[in-house]
Write a protein that holds these residues in place. Structure first.
Motif, short mmCIF file in Angstrom:
data_model
loop_
_atom_site.label_atom_id
_atom_site.label_comp_id
_atom_site.label_asym_id
_atom_site.label_seq_id
_atom_site.Cartn_x
_atom_site.Cartn_y
_atom_site.Cartn_z
N ILE A 32 0.72 -1.18 0.13
CA ILE A 32 0.07 -0.10 0.10
C ILE A 32 0.73 1.25 0.09
CG2 ILE A 32 -1.61 1.28 1.34
CD1 ILE A 32 -2.91 -1.52 2.20
N VAL A 46 2.28 1.70 -3.53
CA VAL A 46 1.32 2.16 -4.51
C VAL A 46 1.03 3.58 -4.27
CG1 VAL A 46 -1.01 1.93 -5.44
CG2 VAL A 46 0.45 -0.10 -4.95
N ALA A 47 1.02 3.98 -3.14
CA ALA A 47 0.78 5.44 -2.63
C ALA A 47 1.99 6.37 -2.88
CB ALA A 47 0.48 5.69 -1.13
N CYS A 69 -5.84 3.76 -0.81
CA CYS A 69 -4.64 3.43 -0.34
C CYS A 69 -4.83 4.09 1.28
CB CYS A 69 -3.28 3.82 -0.82
SG CYS A 69 -2.93 3.00 -2.35
#
Length: 173
Positions: free
Chosen positions: A83, A86-87, A109
């Protein structure tokens, strides 16, 4: 905060018809968390790192003993690392150009991270907000226009509202 992982495991067993297929669950979880090195590579490329350096960063993430342990078992840290990766990638995309999807993915996220590690969700919201407000200056080398500052202030307010809303409902429960 681990109840979402338990719900995910229960959902997996429901889909599998109640069969206790722990190896399949471990394979599915490992496949999901195996995206971390891919996002580490993408983050490095978004930061304009050379191809070889980005590839090495992805390999170092993939071969890290902690990452191998976390993604090979059902620990929440592998999911939290995914997460966060991705963020970080979508924050960099928002810094280079405005994109609705990246903003939506950042909100998702942050909410997903709230279920995995609450304190990381607060830190992520703060880091993303600050980087969106002041990060543009470092990338463009010029001052922000008034509409851009207003847009970034709205994003900051949205993150603050999400964090406060989730915090209030958590506290009320």
């Amino acid at each position: 905060t681990g109840r979402y992982l338990v719900i995910g495991i229960a959902l997996f067993y429901f889909v599998m018809g109640g069969v206790r297929a722990l190896p399949l669950l471990l394979i599915a979880y490992s496949a999901i968390t195996a995206l971390v090195p891919v996002y580490v590579y993408r983050v490095a490329r978004a930061l304009h790192a050379p191809e070889a350096a980005a590839r090495r960063a992805g390999w170092l993430a993939a071969l890290s003993p902690c990452f191998v342990f976390w993604s090979g078992s059902l620990y929440k840290e592998g999911l939290a690392l995914l997460i966060l990766s991705v963020a970080a990638y979508h924050t960099l995309l928002l810094l280079s150009r405005w994109n609705r999807w990246s903003l939506a993915i950042l909100v998702v996220c942050d909410l997903a991270l709230w279920g995995v590690r609450t304190y990381l969700a607060i830190l992520l919201g703060l880091a993303v907000s600050v980087s969106l407000l002041w990060g543009r200056l470092a990338w463009t080398g010029r001052f922000l226009s008034v509409p851009a500052v207003a847009r970034h202030a709205v994003v900051l307010a949205a993150f603050a509202l999400v964090i406060m809303y989730v915090g209030v409902t958590l506290r009320a429960d």
